[in-house]
Design a protein around this motif. Structure first.
Motif, PDB file in Angstrom:
ATOM      1  N   ASP A 118      11.779   1.327   2.954  1.00  0.00           N
ATOM      2  CA  ASP A 118      11.479   0.026   2.366  1.00  0.00           C
ATOM      3  C   ASP A 118      10.509   0.217   1.205  1.00  0.00           C
ATOM      4  O   ASP A 118       9.327   0.490   1.401  1.00  0.00           O
ATOM      5  CB  ASP A 118      10.865  -0.881   3.441  1.00  0.00           C
ATOM      6  CG  ASP A 118      10.773  -2.329   2.996  1.00  0.00           C
ATOM      7  OD1 ASP A 118      10.998  -2.602   1.803  1.00  0.00           O
ATOM      8  OD2 ASP A 118      10.490  -3.198   3.849  1.00  0.00           O
ATOM      9  N   ARG A 120      10.335  -2.144  -1.442  1.00  0.00           N
ATOM     10  CA  ARG A 120      10.381  -3.401  -2.193  1.00  0.00           C
ATOM     11  C   ARG A 120       8.987  -3.845  -2.618  1.00  0.00           C
ATOM     12  O   ARG A 120       8.072  -3.876  -1.815  1.00  0.00           O
ATOM     13  CB  ARG A 120      11.027  -4.497  -1.338  1.00  0.00           C
ATOM     14  CG  ARG A 120      12.463  -4.240  -0.951  1.00  0.00           C
ATOM     15  CD  ARG A 120      12.950  -5.245   0.084  1.00  0.00           C
ATOM     16  NE  ARG A 120      12.237  -5.109   1.348  1.00  0.00           N
ATOM     17  CZ  ARG A 120      12.295  -5.999   2.338  1.00  0.00           C
ATOM     18  NH1 ARG A 120      13.032  -7.079   2.201  1.00  0.00           N
ATOM     19  NH2 ARG A 120      11.624  -5.787   3.461  1.00  0.00           N
ATOM     20  N   LYS A 121       8.831  -4.165  -3.868  1.00  0.00           N
ATOM     21  CA  LYS A 121       7.634  -4.785  -4.445  1.00  0.00           C
ATOM     22  C   LYS A 121       6.316  -4.232  -3.882  1.00  0.00           C
ATOM     23  O   LYS A 121       5.571  -4.910  -3.175  1.00  0.00           O
ATOM     24  CB  LYS A 121       7.684  -6.290  -4.266  1.00  0.00           C
ATOM     25  CG  LYS A 121       6.755  -7.024  -5.237  1.00  0.00           C
ATOM     26  CD  LYS A 121       7.003  -8.498  -5.277  1.00  0.00           C
ATOM     27  CE  LYS A 121       6.098  -9.140  -6.322  1.00  0.00           C
ATOM     28  NZ  LYS A 121       6.334 -10.584  -6.457  1.00  0.00           N
ATOM     29  N   LEU A 123       5.849  -1.969  -1.601  1.00  0.00           N
ATOM     30  CA  LEU A 123       5.942  -1.332  -0.295  1.00  0.00           C
ATOM     31  C   LEU A 123       6.460   0.097  -0.448  1.00  0.00           C
ATOM     32  O   LEU A 123       7.237   0.401  -1.339  1.00  0.00           O
ATOM     33  CB  LEU A 123       6.873  -2.119   0.621  1.00  0.00           C
ATOM     34  CG  LEU A 123       6.491  -3.574   0.922  1.00  0.00           C
ATOM     35  CD1 LEU A 123       7.551  -4.227   1.791  1.00  0.00           C
ATOM     36  CD2 LEU A 123       5.128  -3.650   1.616  1.00  0.00           C
ATOM     37  N   PHE A 410      14.560 -10.486   0.189  1.00  0.00           N
ATOM     38  CA  PHE A 410      13.242 -11.084   0.013  1.00  0.00           C
ATOM     39  C   PHE A 410      12.514 -11.306   1.338  1.00  0.00           C
ATOM     40  O   PHE A 410      11.438 -11.881   1.359  1.00  0.00           O
ATOM     41  CB  PHE A 410      13.366 -12.414  -0.729  1.00  0.00           C
ATOM     42  CG  PHE A 410      13.825 -12.265  -2.155  1.00  0.00           C
ATOM     43  CD1 PHE A 410      12.996 -11.692  -3.114  1.00  0.00           C
ATOM     44  CD2 PHE A 410      15.091 -12.679  -2.534  1.00  0.00           C
ATOM     45  CE1 PHE A 410      13.418 -11.545  -4.422  1.00  0.00           C
ATOM     46  CE2 PHE A 410      15.519 -12.537  -3.837  1.00  0.00           C
ATOM     47  CZ  PHE A 410      14.688 -11.960  -4.799  1.00  0.00           C
ATOM     48  N   VAL A 412      10.834  -9.984   5.002  1.00  0.00           N
ATOM     49  CA  VAL A 412      10.225  -8.872   5.732  1.00  0.00           C
ATOM     50  C   VAL A 412      10.461  -9.018   7.230  1.00  0.00           C
ATOM     51  O   VAL A 412      10.831  -8.063   7.904  1.00  0.00           O
ATOM     52  CB  VAL A 412       8.708  -8.792   5.441  1.00  0.00           C
ATOM     53  CG1 VAL A 412       8.043  -7.707   6.300  1.00  0.00           C
ATOM     54  CG2 VAL A 412       8.462  -8.516   3.967  1.00  0.00           C
ATOM     55  N   HIS A 422       7.878 -13.193   4.068  1.00  0.00           N
ATOM     56  CA  HIS A 422       8.669 -12.836   2.900  1.00  0.00           C
ATOM     57  C   HIS A 422       7.949 -11.730   2.128  1.00  0.00           C
ATOM     58  O   HIS A 422       6.761 -11.481   2.329  1.00  0.00           O
ATOM     59  CB  HIS A 422       8.857 -14.034   1.968  1.00  0.00           C
ATOM     60  CG  HIS A 422       9.681 -15.150   2.556  1.00  0.00           C
ATOM     61  ND1 HIS A 422       9.183 -16.060   3.461  1.00  0.00           N
ATOM     62  CD2 HIS A 422      10.977 -15.502   2.350  1.00  0.00           C
ATOM     63  CE1 HIS A 422      10.129 -16.922   3.796  1.00  0.00           C
ATOM     64  NE2 HIS A 422      11.227 -16.614   3.141  1.00  0.00           N
ATOM     65  N   ILE A 423       8.694 -11.084   1.233  1.00  0.00           N
ATOM     66  CA  ILE A 423       8.068 -10.173   0.291  1.00  0.00           C
ATOM     67  C   ILE A 423       7.022 -10.947  -0.510  1.00  0.00           C
ATOM     68  O   ILE A 423       7.216 -12.126  -0.828  1.00  0.00           O
ATOM     69  CB  ILE A 423       9.125  -9.553  -0.651  1.00  0.00           C
ATOM     70  CG1 ILE A 423      10.040  -8.615   0.132  1.00  0.00           C
ATOM     71  CG2 ILE A 423       8.499  -8.820  -1.824  1.00  0.00           C
ATOM     72  CD1 ILE A 423       9.346  -7.387   0.691  1.00  0.00           C
ATOM     73  N   SER A 424       5.921 -10.309  -0.846  1.00  0.00           N
ATOM     74  CA  SER A 424       4.826 -10.966  -1.562  1.00  0.00           C
ATOM     75  C   SER A 424       5.347 -11.741  -2.778  1.00  0.00           C
ATOM     76  O   SER A 424       6.057 -11.198  -3.620  1.00  0.00           O
ATOM     77  CB  SER A 424       3.796  -9.934  -2.016  1.00  0.00           C
ATOM     78  OG  SER A 424       2.756 -10.550  -2.749  1.00  0.00           O
TER      79      SER A 424
END
Length: 498
Positions: A118, A120-121, A123, A410, A412, A422-424
């Motif tokens: 993972d 994402r953004k 992470l 989007f 988590v 959700h993703i930040s």
């Protein structure tokens, strides 16, 4: 009716009228009921003999076209993204998998199922789907990257809604060093200072996945030998009509009829079925079948493969209003990362909708459709979304019994009735207005008994918009899955409400 034979309902109406006549004795009524029972027994024997032959097709029923799509009964292929036929074991959504593995030296404190890289953004974790004995911790992970192994720190994140039971679904987050080249290939958890190689799971990469379709559907694990084949076929075909392209199931235990349905949809490339040999006791030691491990695993399998993911149970239908498909509804509502549908109960104890007869077997625009598909009306499948149209008038508030559709990349952490994280910066949630869509929930009273029927209620025939195409599709699929019966088996009884 195609056969011209009276149904049991016809006989009962005759007996009731006779009973109401002045001067009719109870003895006469009893004799009539005995004769009716004998007639119906003989008719059922005829039906049994008709459907016991593999080669016999009723002369007045057109063979559903779906049968021509299927090859031999031993077909075990799925359609890949490039149109190639793959074996079920090569299903890219299913593979790789390991089922639940007990981590050695943990004394049944730790189990692992799957893992995902993972990134994402901000992470950068290997995210392990696990079951952990509460208050226990995993301190480190061992990552395999090429020819080297790295021991890295781990964080433990208990997935919410665990009811304070002995075990909980959890994420174990293994830090991936920034200076490491190449993605991790596998991960093993370190427990008590020891690494258990036998519980190593492959790391699935969330990026660079092949697109599979507009929407996946995630369903909590099947259990208690679930064997309602006709309702499962209805569930799949209804969501396909609404725009769903793939279904991800987890199989703890199912009955033989449902097993055939699952194998059929696997062979068509419509479903992925994952084993779910739950290692702890459901309800006593962990929340229902480890539901939150399954729902979150499903969401991570959907990232990069599907634009949207619906999280529902097999008795829950997200029904748009004013739109033919869920994708059209969401497009009309605007760009959000989570769409929450309020729950409304359609209790199974309420009466069946009699307009179904008029629409399928009467003088309506679909006259004789039922006869052409099923023959006698008594052989038509009992479909929840068709026959059950009385519901509670007031939906539950969002977050209570609600269900949802997400853009999986989007999200988590999902729960049963809402998205927990959700993703930040990506928490764009819409509570779908009830006049635009609702979650139709078909079940017995949730607390047992019959008190649930006392609430204010109303008739809601929104699902009848799809009644004709749905009935056709269910008939075709059931015929294909159960060629001996030429229909889906009758669902088992609901059981005691107490």
């Amino acid at each position: 009716m195609s056969t011209g034979k009276p149904t049991i309902a016809t006989y009962m109406r005759w007996i009731w009228r006779m009973y109401l006549r002045p001067g009719t004795t109870k003895a006469v009524v009893f004799v009539c009921m005995f004769l009716v029972a004998g007639i119906m027994f003989l008719q059922n024997q005829e039906k049994f003999q008709e459907t016991s032959s593999l080669d016999l097709v009723p002369v007045d029923v057109e063979r559903p076209k779906a049968l021509d799509v299927l090859s031999s009964g031993d077909s075990k292929g799925v359609i890949g993204v490039n149109g190639a036929i793959l074996s079920i074991d090569e299903d890219p959504i299913r593979e790789p998998f390991s089922d639940w593995l007990s981590v050695e030296h943990s004394n049944r404190e730790l189990f692992v199922y799957a893992s995902y890289l993972d990134q994402r953004k901000g992470l950068r974790y290997v995210r392990v789907i696990a079951i952990i004995k509460r208050k226990k911790k995993v301190s480190h992970c061992e990552l395999t990257i090429g020819n080297q192994t790295l021991t890295v720190p781990a964080k433990n994140k208990i997935i919410r809604e665990n009811w304070n039971l002995l075990y909980s679904a959890a994420f174990v987050l293994c830090d991936v060093p920034k200076n490491v080249e190449g993605p991790p290939e596998s991960v093993a958890l370190v427990h008590g200072g020891k690494v258990d190689k036998s519980s190593t799971v492959p790391v699935q990469i969330l990026t660079n996945r092949a697109y599979h379709g507009n929407m996946s559907v995630c369903i909590k694990p099947f259990h208690y030998e679930f064997n309602r084949a006709v309702w499962l076929v209805e569930f799949v075909e209804f969501y396909r009509l609404l725009g769903a392209s793939h279904f991800i199931f987890y199989n703890h235990t199912v009955g033989p009829d449902v097993q055939r349905v699952l194998e059929h949809y696997q062979s068509e490339g419509v479903a992925t079925v994952l084993p779910w040999a739950l290692p702890v006791k459901s309800q006593n030691e962990i929340r229902t079948e480890g539901i939150f491990a399954a729902l979150n695993d499903c969401n991570y399998r959907s990232i990069g493969r599907f634009n949207f993911t619906a999280h529902v149970d097999v008795d829950e239908f997200l029904v748009p209003r004013g739109y033919a498909k869920l994708l059209d509804l969401m497009s009309g509502l605007g760009n959000y990362n989570t769409y929450v549908f309020q729950n409304v109960f359609f209790y199974l104890y309420w009466e069946n909708d009699t307009t179904v007869h008029d629409a399928m077997f009467g003088e309506g625009p679909s006259k004789n459709l039922g006869t052409s598909l099923f023959g006698e009306e008594s052989l038509a499948p009992y479909l929840l979304t068709v026959y059950k149209t009385r519901r509670l008038s007031r939906p539950h508030k969002p977050g209570t019994r609600s269900k949802f559709i997400v853009r999986p990349e989007f999200v988590v952490e999902v729960g049963n009735h809402n998205v927990w994280e959700h993703i930040s910066g990506a928490k764009k949630v819409l509570n779908v207005p009830p006049n635009k869509g609702l979650s139709h929930h078909y079940r017995i009273c949730e607390f047992g008994g019959f008190d649930c029927l006392k609430g204010k209620n109303e008739i809601d025939r929104t699902t009848h918009q799809w009644m004709v195409p749905l009935t056709r599709r269910v008939a075709e699929q059931c015929w294909a899955i159960f060629p001996t019966l030429q229909r889906c088996p009758v669902a088992p009884p609901l059981g005691s409400p107490w």
